[in-house]
Each structure stands twice: as C-alpha cells, then as structure tokens.
Design an enzyme around this catalytic site. Structure first.
Site, PDB file in Angstrom:
ATOM      1  N   HIS A  46     -50.704 -17.762  -7.711  1.00  0.00           N
ATOM      2  CA  HIS A  46     -50.196 -16.390  -7.495  1.00  0.00           C
ATOM      3  C   HIS A  46     -51.319 -15.352  -7.638  1.00  0.00           C
ATOM      4  O   HIS A  46     -51.308 -14.531  -8.560  1.00  0.00           O
ATOM      5  CB  HIS A  46     -49.038 -16.076  -8.457  1.00  0.00           C
ATOM      6  CG  HIS A  46     -48.201 -14.906  -8.002  1.00  0.00           C
ATOM      7  ND1 HIS A  46     -46.863 -14.785  -8.296  1.00  0.00           N
ATOM      8  CD2 HIS A  46     -48.517 -13.812  -7.260  1.00  0.00           C
ATOM      9  CE1 HIS A  46     -46.403 -13.653  -7.775  1.00  0.00           C
ATOM     10  NE2 HIS A  46     -47.401 -13.042  -7.141  1.00  0.00           N
ATOM     11  N   ARG A  52     -42.349 -14.589  -2.397  1.00  0.00           N
ATOM     12  CA  ARG A  52     -41.796 -15.061  -3.656  1.00  0.00           C
ATOM     13  C   ARG A  52     -41.389 -16.523  -3.497  1.00  0.00           C
ATOM     14  O   ARG A  52     -40.850 -16.913  -2.443  1.00  0.00           O
ATOM     15  CB  ARG A  52     -40.546 -14.247  -4.045  1.00  0.00           C
ATOM     16  CG  ARG A  52     -40.845 -12.913  -4.672  1.00  0.00           C
ATOM     17  CD  ARG A  52     -41.471 -13.054  -6.063  1.00  0.00           C
ATOM     18  NE  ARG A  52     -41.806 -11.765  -6.660  1.00  0.00           N
ATOM     19  CZ  ARG A  52     -42.992 -11.158  -6.567  1.00  0.00           C
ATOM     20  NH1 ARG A  52     -43.975 -11.708  -5.886  1.00  0.00           N
ATOM     21  NH2 ARG A  52     -43.200 -10.004  -7.166  1.00  0.00           N
ATOM     22  N   ASP A  73     -48.855 -19.570  -2.465  1.00  0.00           N
ATOM     23  CA  ASP A  73     -49.417 -18.742  -3.543  1.00  0.00           C
ATOM     24  C   ASP A  73     -48.344 -18.444  -4.591  1.00  0.00           C
ATOM     25  O   ASP A  73     -48.639 -17.876  -5.631  1.00  0.00           O
ATOM     26  CB  ASP A  73     -49.968 -17.431  -2.952  1.00  0.00           C
ATOM     27  CG  ASP A  73     -50.680 -16.570  -3.997  1.00  0.00           C
ATOM     28  OD1 ASP A  73     -51.437 -17.133  -4.815  1.00  0.00           O
ATOM     29  OD2 ASP A  73     -50.470 -15.340  -4.004  1.00  0.00           O
ATOM     30  N   GLU A  76     -42.721 -20.106 -11.709  1.00  0.00           N
ATOM     31  CA  GLU A  76     -44.120 -19.926 -12.120  1.00  0.00           C
ATOM     32  C   GLU A  76     -44.248 -19.782 -13.636  1.00  0.00           C
ATOM     33  O   GLU A  76     -43.362 -19.167 -14.242  1.00  0.00           O
ATOM     34  CB  GLU A  76     -44.691 -18.679 -11.428  1.00  0.00           C
ATOM     35  CG  GLU A  76     -44.746 -18.873  -9.928  1.00  0.00           C
ATOM     36  CD  GLU A  76     -45.123 -17.596  -9.173  1.00  0.00           C
ATOM     37  OE1 GLU A  76     -45.513 -16.598  -9.822  1.00  0.00           O
ATOM     38  OE2 GLU A  76     -45.027 -17.612  -7.949  1.00  0.00           O
TER      39      GLU A  76
HETATM   40  C1  8YV Z   1     -48.369  -9.532  -8.818  1.00  0.00           C
HETATM   41  C2  8YV Z   1     -46.922  -9.514  -6.760  1.00  0.00           C
HETATM   42  O1  8YV Z   1     -49.051 -10.717  -9.070  1.00  0.00           O
HETATM   43  O2  8YV Z   1     -46.964  -7.228  -6.314  1.00  0.00           O
HETATM   44  C3  8YV Z   1     -46.300  -8.240  -6.350  1.00  0.00           C
HETATM   45  O3  8YV Z   1     -45.115  -8.255  -6.022  1.00  0.00           O
HETATM   46  O4  8YV Z   1     -46.388 -10.549  -6.601  1.00  0.00           O
HETATM   47  C4  8YV Z   1     -48.262  -9.515  -7.346  1.00  0.00           C
HETATM   48  O5  8YV Z   1     -49.043  -8.508  -6.829  1.00  0.00           O
HETATM   49  C5  8YV Z   1     -47.208  -9.604  -9.688  1.00  0.00           C
HETATM   50  O6  8YV Z   1     -46.267  -8.649  -9.456  1.00  0.00           O
HETATM   51  C6  8YV Z   1     -47.709  -9.511 -11.119  1.00  0.00           C
HETATM   52  O7  8YV Z   1     -46.742  -9.743 -12.012  1.00  0.00           O
END
Ligand code: 8YV
Length: 320
Positions: free
Chosen positions: A279, A232, A256, A261
């Site tokens: 991301h 994150r 990423d 974001e």
């Molecule tokens: C997704 C992510 O892009 O699973 C997660 O925690 O960061 C990613 O797989 C995200 O949650 C989509 O909103």
C-alpha cells in the site's frame, strides 16, 4: 480563549502531530493507558478529530464525542469514516484529495509495467545469478492491451492520461457516463471486463464497491487478463482472485491494496506471477507531507471559522 480539543485516535505522521500540538489541545488516544476511561471523562470536550490509520470512526465513537464538529481524515479514501452518520449529526468530514492524484497515478503505471513486463521477477532472476545461465524468458506486453478503468475520478483520469501518452487504448466503467469524457464508457463492469484484457481498479472502498471485482468479472477479463488494484482491497473478492489465478482464468495481478491489510494471503505471497506492494500508492515523502499539511489545514481553517477546505460529498459545506 482556550485552545479547541482535538482527538487523535491512532498514530499519525510527526508533521501532523507537531503542528496540531502547537495550535490545539491534542490528545493522543492510542498512548492513553485507559482510552475508554479517557473518552468517558473527556469525550464531551473534543471538538475536532484527526483520523489516520484505519481505526473506524463510527457511530460508537461519535456517541462518545457529543461536541464533535469536524473529522479531518488522512487520505483521499475515507471508507474507515462513517461519513453518512457524521453528516446526520452535523459533523463535517474532510479528506485529502488532489495532493496525491499524480503520485498514485505514477505508482499505478509503475505497477502496471512491473506486472506486465515482469520487472520484479526479472530483477530476482538477475540477483539469483540465473542470467549467467540463460536469458530471462520473454514477457507479455502492454502494446496490444486495452485498459479498463474502474473508478474514473481524479486519479482514474490521471492514469488514463498517462496511458494515452503510452499509446494504449483506455475505456472506463462508472455508474454514469461522464459528459465530455475522452474515453468510452461501459454501463456494467462485466461488459467492460469482456471488452478489455487489463483492469485497473481505482474505485473507492466501502459497501458500494465491496467484492465488485468478482470471479465472474475476472473470468470475463480472460486468460490474458491482468488486474491492477490501487484503490481498496475490499473492491476485489480476494478469494475469487486467488481461485482465478490458480485456475489460469486470468494471467496475473499487480496489487497495492488488500482486503485485510497488512495481512496478505499466503496464497498470493507464494505465487511468482503476481506483483505485491505494501500500500504505497501515495507513499512518497513529498506527497505524504502534502496530505499531512491538508489534514492540519482543514482543522485550522475550521477553527478560524473559515469552513473546511476539502469536505467530502456526504457532508457538503455551505457557509451559514
Ligand atoms: C494512504 C490511500 O495510504 O489516500 C488514500 O486513500 O489509500 C493512501 O494514500 C492511506 O489513506 C493511509 O492511511
């Protein structure tokens, strides 16, 4: 019996919307001309919530949904859901672990290699016709590196397995040493950063990790240091990262995920020595569909009285 009412506060992938529409009374809140009015009039009937996007599922929203039983969230990370508050209210929260582990680990390795060997820069060089003039400059290497993993959970271990196969030394930092772990543990992040030159962050977001990768940690990583973040954005102090890159205190970064974001600081966009992705860790058709199916299956299982499939630790499930 009437179908249970499910609320979807923000848009989700078509597969999720279509499947939930078949089985439940689904309300797409973001399409409602008056979402607050709808919540005031109908919030009391909502029994399930499908959470995608990054709209916060917090006490204020939970207040409007007094009959809520379950929040089924898309993604393994659920820092946008106040799971502790949901737990206090007896609301179960589920996420989508496991189905994305290998995909995100693949992406992490891709981003690591791209950053260390400067693959995007090399590709830009070729497209610009510069190869015709002279060869691309030699890059740093993965061969001499030691990688420290912050977030030695399912995805962190999948990354470590790949690095083992690459013949790269791996260590990790977590609050506790994990019994039987194949890699060396460091008690503190800064001690680990001192001992390695490459830091991969897979840690979850939220208050506990906010700003953990600080200027001090980046300085400890050192001038050959490379930071890779697939966890994150909030875990990295982004201003400190930009300052460390500008001061040459670390070599480069592959990111990423970002603090705010989809807004990425211009200071990062302007730098040629960093690799920036929008991301995409889990963003293949295959894996996103598996995540979407798990969001639906958690709700179906719950309303068939079979319990949640993948509850988060803050709302553990024990059958009554
Ligand atoms: C997704 C992510 O892009 O699973 C997660 O925690 O960061 C990613 O797989 C995200 O949650 C989509 O909103």
């Amino acid at each position: 019996m009437s179908k249970p009412a499910i609320l979807m506060p923000s848009p989700m992938m078509p597969l999720v919307v279509e499947r939930l529409d078949e089985r439940f009374r689904l309300h797409r809140l973001w399409e409602d001309p008056d979402p607050e009015g709808w919540l005031a009039a109908h919030g009391g009937s909502v029994r399930g919530l499908a959470a995608g996007g990054h709209r916060r599922i917090d006490a204020a929203l939970l207040d409007a949904l007094p009959s809520l039983e379950i929040v089924s969230s898309f993604g393994v990370g659920y820092d946008h859901v106040d799971a502790a508050e949901a737990g206090r209210r007896g609301v179960v929260v589920t996420n989508t672990p496991d189905v994305l582990t290998e995909e995100v680990a693949d992406l992490a390795l891709g981003l690591l290699l791209a950053t260390v060997r400067r693959l995007p820069q090399a590709e830009r060089y070729l497209r610009a016709g510069e190869w015709l003039e002279k060869p691309f400059p030699l890059s740093p290497t993965l061969r001499t590196r030691t990688v420290g993993i912050l977030g030695y959970g399912r995805i962190g271990k999948a990354i470590a397995r790949r690095l083992d196969a690459f013949g790269v030394e791996v260590v990790y930092h977590g609050r506790r040493r994990q019994e039987g772990a194949a890699h060396r543990h460091y008690d503190t992040l800064v001690d680990m950063a001192r001992a390695v030159d490459t830091l991969i962050c897979v840690a979850p977001g939220g208050a506990a990790t906010k700003g953990m990768i600080s200027r001090e940690v980046l300085r400890a990583l050192g001038p050959d240091g490379i930071l890779i973040n697939v966890g994150r954005g909030t875990t990295v102090d982004e201003a400190a990262l930009i300052a460390a890159l500008e001061a040459g205190e670390i070599l480069s970064a592959g990111l990423d995920v970002f603090e705010d974001e989809p807004r990425v600081p211009q200071a990062l966009i302007d730098r040629d020595d960093v690799v920036l992705l929008p991301h995409v860790g889990s963003a293949s058709v295959h894996t996103r569909e598996a995540m979407g199916r798990l969001v639906v299956d958690n709700l179906v299982s719950w309303f068939e009285n079979a319990g949640p499939l993948t509850p988060v630790p803050e709302t553990p499930w024990t059958k009554a």
